[in-house]
Write a protein that holds these residues in place. Sequence first.
Motif, PDB file in Angstrom:
ATOM      1  N   GLY A 231       0.785  -1.236   0.000  1.00  0.00           N
ATOM      2  CA  GLY A 231       0.000   0.000   0.000  1.00  0.00           C
ATOM      3  C   GLY A 231       0.811   1.277   0.000  1.00  0.00           C
ATOM      4  O   GLY A 231       0.253   2.371   0.091  1.00  0.00           O
ATOM      5  N   ALA A 232       2.151   1.165  -0.108  1.00  0.00           N
ATOM      6  CA  ALA A 232       2.983   2.380  -0.150  1.00  0.00           C
ATOM      7  C   ALA A 232       2.676   3.172  -1.422  1.00  0.00           C
ATOM      8  O   ALA A 232       2.347   2.597  -2.463  1.00  0.00           O
ATOM      9  CB  ALA A 232       4.457   2.006  -0.094  1.00  0.00           C
ATOM     10  N   VAL A 233       2.803   4.492  -1.336  1.00  0.00           N
ATOM     11  CA  VAL A 233       2.454   5.381  -2.442  1.00  0.00           C
ATOM     12  C   VAL A 233       3.731   5.870  -3.126  1.00  0.00           C
ATOM     13  O   VAL A 233       4.569   6.514  -2.491  1.00  0.00           O
ATOM     14  CB  VAL A 233       1.651   6.588  -1.897  1.00  0.00           C
ATOM     15  N   MET A 234       3.903   5.556  -4.433  1.00  0.00           N
ATOM     16  CA  MET A 234       5.104   6.015  -5.151  1.00  0.00           C
ATOM     17  C   MET A 234       4.883   7.428  -5.681  1.00  0.00           C
ATOM     18  O   MET A 234       3.999   7.678  -6.486  1.00  0.00           O
ATOM     19  CB  MET A 234       5.426   5.072  -6.315  1.00  0.00           C
ATOM     20  N   LEU A 235       5.728   8.365  -5.215  1.00  0.00           N
ATOM     21  CA  LEU A 235       5.618   9.765  -5.633  1.00  0.00           C
ATOM     22  C   LEU A 235       6.369  10.032  -6.933  1.00  0.00           C
ATOM     23  O   LEU A 235       6.096  11.005  -7.632  1.00  0.00           O
ATOM     24  CB  LEU A 235       6.208  10.675  -4.544  1.00  0.00           C
ATOM     25  N   GLY A 236       7.373   9.169  -7.238  1.00  0.00           N
ATOM     26  CA  GLY A 236       8.177   9.378  -8.439  1.00  0.00           C
ATOM     27  C   GLY A 236       9.528   8.715  -8.302  1.00  0.00           C
ATOM     28  O   GLY A 236       9.807   8.016  -7.322  1.00  0.00           O
ATOM     29  N   LYS A 237      10.382   8.957  -9.311  1.00  0.00           N
ATOM     30  CA  LYS A 237      11.713   8.343  -9.356  1.00  0.00           C
ATOM     31  C   LYS A 237      12.763   9.387  -8.962  1.00  0.00           C
ATOM     32  O   LYS A 237      12.664  10.561  -9.309  1.00  0.00           O
ATOM     33  CB  LYS A 237      12.006   7.819 -10.774  1.00  0.00           C
ATOM     34  N   LEU A 238      13.791   8.904  -8.262  1.00  0.00           N
ATOM     35  CA  LEU A 238      14.776   9.803  -7.653  1.00  0.00           C
ATOM     36  C   LEU A 238      16.126   9.772  -8.361  1.00  0.00           C
ATOM     37  O   LEU A 238      16.567   8.734  -8.858  1.00  0.00           O
ATOM     38  CB  LEU A 238      14.956   9.417  -6.185  1.00  0.00           C
ATOM     39  N   ASN A 239      16.761  10.928  -8.368  1.00  0.00           N
ATOM     40  CA  ASN A 239      18.071  11.102  -8.995  1.00  0.00           C
ATOM     41  C   ASN A 239      19.119  10.201  -8.335  1.00  0.00           C
ATOM     42  O   ASN A 239      18.972   9.778  -7.182  1.00  0.00           O
ATOM     43  CB  ASN A 239      18.496  12.567  -8.881  1.00  0.00           C
ATOM     44  N   MET A 240      20.209   9.949  -9.050  1.00  0.00           N
ATOM     45  CA  MET A 240      21.269   9.062  -8.563  1.00  0.00           C
ATOM     46  C   MET A 240      22.482   9.226  -9.474  1.00  0.00           C
ATOM     47  O   MET A 240      22.395   9.847 -10.522  1.00  0.00           O
ATOM     48  CB  MET A 240      20.794   7.602  -8.625  1.00  0.00           C
ATOM     49  N   ASP A 241      23.607   8.667  -9.063  1.00  0.00           N
ATOM     50  CA  ASP A 241      24.757   8.611  -9.964  1.00  0.00           C
ATOM     51  C   ASP A 241      24.478   7.591 -11.061  1.00  0.00           C
ATOM     52  O   ASP A 241      23.838   6.559 -10.817  1.00  0.00           O
ATOM     53  CB  ASP A 241      26.016   8.191  -9.190  1.00  0.00           C
ATOM     54  N   GLU A 242      24.989   7.852 -12.257  1.00  0.00           N
ATOM     55  CA  GLU A 242      24.734   6.964 -13.398  1.00  0.00           C
ATOM     56  C   GLU A 242      25.131   5.521 -13.083  1.00  0.00           C
ATOM     57  O   GLU A 242      26.259   5.256 -12.680  1.00  0.00           O
ATOM     58  CB  GLU A 242      25.518   7.463 -14.620  1.00  0.00           C
ATOM     59  N   PHE A 243      24.182   4.614 -13.265  1.00  0.00           N
ATOM     60  CA  PHE A 243      24.376   3.191 -12.960  1.00  0.00           C
ATOM     61  C   PHE A 243      24.917   2.978 -11.542  1.00  0.00           C
ATOM     62  O   PHE A 243      25.618   2.008 -11.277  1.00  0.00           O
ATOM     63  CB  PHE A 243      25.282   2.508 -13.991  1.00  0.00           C
ATOM     64  N   ALA A 244      24.613   3.910 -10.652  1.00  0.00           N
ATOM     65  CA  ALA A 244      25.020   3.842  -9.233  1.00  0.00           C
ATOM     66  C   ALA A 244      26.528   3.965  -9.056  1.00  0.00           C
ATOM     67  O   ALA A 244      27.074   3.562  -8.037  1.00  0.00           O
ATOM     68  CB  ALA A 244      24.510   2.555  -8.569  1.00  0.00           C
ATOM     69  N   MET A 245      27.215   4.538 -10.056  1.00  0.00           N
ATOM     70  CA  MET A 245      28.676   4.666  -9.971  1.00  0.00           C
ATOM     71  C   MET A 245      29.048   6.091  -9.605  1.00  0.00           C
ATOM     72  O   MET A 245      29.102   6.981 -10.460  1.00  0.00           O
ATOM     73  CB  MET A 245      29.312   4.277 -11.314  1.00  0.00           C
ATOM     74  N   GLY A 246      29.305   6.308  -8.321  1.00  0.00           N
ATOM     75  CA  GLY A 246      29.696   7.640  -7.875  1.00  0.00           C
ATOM     76  C   GLY A 246      29.396   7.825  -6.402  1.00  0.00           C
ATOM     77  O   GLY A 246      28.616   7.084  -5.813  1.00  0.00           O
ATOM     78  N   SER A 247      30.040   8.830  -5.818  1.00  0.00           N
ATOM     79  CA  SER A 247      29.870   9.110  -4.389  1.00  0.00           C
ATOM     80  C   SER A 247      29.345  10.518  -4.151  1.00  0.00           C
ATOM     81  O   SER A 247      29.362  11.002  -3.032  1.00  0.00           O
ATOM     82  CB  SER A 247      31.214   8.952  -3.668  1.00  0.00           C
ATOM     83  N   SER A 248      28.907  11.196  -5.236  1.00  0.00           N
ATOM     84  CA  SER A 248      28.496  12.594  -5.049  1.00  0.00           C
ATOM     85  C   SER A 248      27.308  12.996  -5.909  1.00  0.00           C
ATOM     86  O   SER A 248      26.925  14.150  -5.925  1.00  0.00           O
ATOM     87  CB  SER A 248      29.672  13.529  -5.366  1.00  0.00           C
ATOM     88  N   ASN A 249      26.711  12.067  -6.627  1.00  0.00           N
ATOM     89  CA  ASN A 249      25.580  12.336  -7.521  1.00  0.00           C
ATOM     90  C   ASN A 249      25.918  13.387  -8.572  1.00  0.00           C
ATOM     91  O   ASN A 249      25.083  14.204  -8.947  1.00  0.00           O
ATOM     92  CB  ASN A 249      24.328  12.733  -6.736  1.00  0.00           C
ATOM     93  N   GLU A 250      27.172  13.348  -9.054  1.00  0.00           N
ATOM     94  CA  GLU A 250      27.589  14.275 -10.115  1.00  0.00           C
ATOM     95  C   GLU A 250      27.743  13.566 -11.462  1.00  0.00           C
ATOM     96  O   GLU A 250      28.199  14.180 -12.423  1.00  0.00           O
ATOM     97  CB  GLU A 250      28.908  14.950  -9.732  1.00  0.00           C
TER      98      GLU A 250
END
Length: 495
Positions: free
Chosen positions: A114-133
């Motif tokens: 029953g959780a409500v999805m508000l949308g998709k969240l930013n991230m590092d490309e393919f999860a490769m990175g430590s600063s979301n740049e």
Amino acid sequence: MSDLNKLGLAEARDALRAGDVTSVELTESCLKAIDEADALNAFVHKTPEIALDRAKAADERIKAGDAPSMCGLPIGIKDLFCTKGVPSQAASKILEGFKPEYESTVSQQLADAGAVMLGKLNMDEFAMGSSNETSTYGNAVSPWRRGNDGAQLTPGGSSGGSASAVAADLCLAATGTDTGGSIRQPAAFVGITGIKPTYGRCSRWGIVAFASSLDQAGPMTKNVRDAAIMLETMCGHDPKDSTSAELAVPNFEAMLTGDIKGKKIGIPKEYRMDGMPAEIEKLWADGAEMLKDAGAEMVDISLPHTKYALPAYYVIAPAEASSNLARYDGVRYGRRAQLSQGDGITEMYEKTRAEGFGHEVQRRVMIGTYVLSAGFYDAYYNRARRVRTLIKKDFEDVFAEGIDAILTPATPSASFGLGEMTEADPVQMYLNDVFTVTVNLAGLPGISVPAGLDQQGLPLGLQLIGRPWDEGDLLNTAYALESAAGFVAKPGKWW
């Protein structure tokens, strides 16, 4: 009730059950906050229609009296999780326009609850990175600022959008993934709680793969109780994932007593790094004192192979990434490059991957392909795997001696400014993972708890590492630490 988006999961759940608020009201409050926070660039695909539909359904379910804990609670989903009919790009240009026809197991379990999805969240490309740049969507920005300095700070990575959104109260909680610290490091940078469960506790099916033997999903929440509530829904055996553990999922929230009398907490001497800031050193000592005051016993321990963890990680993770990312070739799905006359299949692969992958992903794919190549497989990859076994054994030996949890810093510093650790020296960026990668290499559960502020008013976190499959006990120790630390700071609103 105003400012409903500022509630945590437990408070909102209790308010929903009491009839003080509806899921639709909660969801509308979050959607309004999201629309006002474009400066943070945390939400990259907004799904207000899906959110309101799910909220209405959740309200009906709550009325009928058949509602699990997560029912009606608005959350954000990291862009690494495939969500049916909603763009799922892993923040990469190469997956532009990709809308999966299926739902990841974790996001499906949350939806079923029953959780409500508000949308998709930013991230590092393919999860490769430590600063979301490294995101194709541009940088995610931390809601925190250094004193009166207007410089934009990183919310950490790779789950930077999740961290920023939870800290800025755009959603009540969010999903993250952790391959080398990508839940715990951003959680520490923005003053929230993030737990990486034991490898195999959450299904990886439908989550875009980075390094398959290291990746693990987990919740990013406003406090430890919320982490316990959300983690329980995310966990469970999945026949579609061969690495998923067939183990019962306990009621983690019920295990939060705060009683840690007689627990043995290990303090590893190898985590005292040269040049570690005095503030981090003091925070760690204060954390140990807090747990001691709560009745735990502090024990000095040794994890002798810690110094080899980062090099081993940066061989194993890129090797697995180069294998996993071979599927993005412009043939089956996602982006395909414009071809010139006379171009063949090889040119199509080359052009598609050259324009579709960002620099950091290209760098890691090249490293990974290199260490897996015939002449270097034994020298690098096999040696890194042997080191990984030794690191795992270090932890096993310590736990066999009766240690219940291990306390370390979560990060070597507070959040830094976007652009301050540029591409000039990627190794500097990789050092952000120094305290977190061992946990992934050993497959253990780890949690980051906010424990204080640095001199510039930025959050600092402490990490607790637990025994395999013992998330309940780990969460309870974290709960005791959270209660003692009493961290309540929030970022001032500038966006």
